[in-house]
Design a protein around this motif. Structure first.
Motif, PDB file in Angstrom:
ATOM      1  N   LYS A 177      22.256   5.677   5.134  1.00  0.00           N
ATOM      2  CA  LYS A 177      21.572   5.133   3.958  1.00  0.00           C
ATOM      3  C   LYS A 177      20.078   5.475   3.985  1.00  0.00           C
ATOM      4  N   GLU A 178      19.453   5.362   5.166  1.00  0.00           N
ATOM      5  CA  GLU A 178      18.046   5.714   5.258  1.00  0.00           C
ATOM      6  C   GLU A 178      17.838   7.183   4.931  1.00  0.00           C
ATOM      7  N   ALA A 179      18.775   8.028   5.422  1.00  0.00           N
ATOM      8  CA  ALA A 179      18.659   9.451   5.097  1.00  0.00           C
ATOM      9  C   ALA A 179      18.826   9.668   3.593  1.00  0.00           C
ATOM     10  N   GLU A 180      19.771   8.938   2.986  1.00  0.00           N
ATOM     11  CA  GLU A 180      19.956   9.065   1.540  1.00  0.00           C
ATOM     12  C   GLU A 180      18.723   8.573   0.781  1.00  0.00           C
ATOM     13  N   MET A 181      18.117   7.450   1.249  1.00  0.00           N
ATOM     14  CA  MET A 181      16.923   6.933   0.595  1.00  0.00           C
ATOM     15  C   MET A 181      15.774   7.926   0.704  1.00  0.00           C
ATOM     16  N   GLN A 183      16.079  11.110   1.044  1.00  0.00           N
ATOM     17  CA  GLN A 183      16.401  12.215   0.148  1.00  0.00           C
ATOM     18  C   GLN A 183      16.134  11.844  -1.312  1.00  0.00           C
ATOM     19  N   CYS A 184      16.495  10.582  -1.690  1.00  0.00           N
ATOM     20  CA  CYS A 184      16.231  10.129  -3.063  1.00  0.00           C
ATOM     21  C   CYS A 184      14.726  10.075  -3.341  1.00  0.00           C
ATOM     22  N   LYS A 185      13.949   9.609  -2.345  1.00  0.00           N
ATOM     23  CA  LYS A 185      12.506   9.573  -2.509  1.00  0.00           C
ATOM     24  C   LYS A 185      11.952  10.977  -2.709  1.00  0.00           C
ATOM     25  N   ASP A 186      12.466  11.910  -1.866  1.00  0.00           N
ATOM     26  CA  ASP A 186      12.006  13.286  -2.019  1.00  0.00           C
ATOM     27  C   ASP A 186      12.373  13.827  -3.399  1.00  0.00           C
ATOM     28  N   GLU A 187      13.593  13.531  -3.840  1.00  0.00           N
ATOM     29  CA  GLU A 187      13.999  13.999  -5.161  1.00  0.00           C
ATOM     30  C   GLU A 187      13.166  13.343  -6.268  1.00  0.00           C
TER      31      GLU A 187
END
Length: 235
Positions: A177-181, A183-187
């Motif tokens: 989830k942290e990795a997804e967050m 990634q979402c922040k980067d996006e």
């Protein structure tokens, strides 16, 4: 005449020699015939003896084969008896070893029995002072307690394993989830940058559109002026 006499004498001598020769030849022929008869008799004896010898050889061969067969059977039987005796000796030795092992085990168990006789008396006292009917009930109850304790320990072990697995799974999910967050922040940052760039592009295009409209208006005025001038000239 002397020559005739000499010739006659020679003739007589030759005739005498001829008779002697005939006699010798006849005697030789008789001796040869006798010798041939003897040889034929000898050959007949030899053939008879040969036939007897052949029959004897056949009989002897059969006897030798029979003796050899009996000898082979005897050797085979002796070998089998030897193997069987060796096997029996091995089995006897193994049985003796097992008997010795059982004797030692019996002695050991006897010592343990003497050692644990105190516990037997203790169990008898427990039976007398409890609801158990005999020692077997005590042992059965003890085994049930041991099984229950074993099951409880097993359950606790499985519970710990499940907790550890849950913790590991929770950490994995949290990391994902942290990795997804991230990634979402980067996006999101990339989208914001793209939005700002689009807004800048829109402003530029709006300015260009205004400039184009101004140029079109000026061109329209110029065209109107030209039309009016042309019309005036035409008049």
């Amino acid at each position: 005449e002397e020559d005739s006499t000499n010739s006659f004498i020679c003739l007589l001598k030759k005739m005498k020699e001829m008779r002697l020769m005939d006699k010798v030849v006849q005697e030789t022929e008789e001796a040869f015939t006798d010798r041939m008869e003897e040889l034929a008799e000898h050959w007949r004896d030899l053939h008879a003896r040969r036939a007897q010898l052949k029959a004897h050889v056949v009989t002897s061969g059969t006897t030798v084969k029979e003796n050899e067969r009996l000898r082979t059977q005897a050797l085979k039987k002796a070998k089998e008896e030897k193997v069987e005796n060796s096997k029996k000796e091995s089995e006897l030795l193994r049985a003796r070893r097992e008997l010795e092992s059982l004797r030692k085990q019996h002695q050991k168990l006897s010592k343990k029995l003497l050692k644990y006789s105190l516990f037997k008396r203790y169990l008898e006292e427990v039976v007398e002072n409890s609801q158990f009917r005999d020692i077997d009930d005590v042992i059965t109850y003890y085994k049930a307690l041991v099984r229950t304790r074993k099951d409880l320990l097993q359950s606790q072990w499985w519970h710990r394993q499940l907790l550890e697995q849950g913790k590991v799974l929770q950490q994995q999910i949290r990391a994902e989830k942290e990795a997804e967050m991230l990634q979402c922040k980067d996006e999101l940052v990339q989208l914001q940058e793209s939005l700002e760039q689009a807004q800048r592009d829109i402003r530029q295009w709006e300015e260009r559109w205004a400039q184009a409209q101004d140029r079109a208006a000026r061109k329209a005025l110029e065209l109107k002026s030209l039309n009016m001038a042309i019309h005036s000239l035409f008049q």
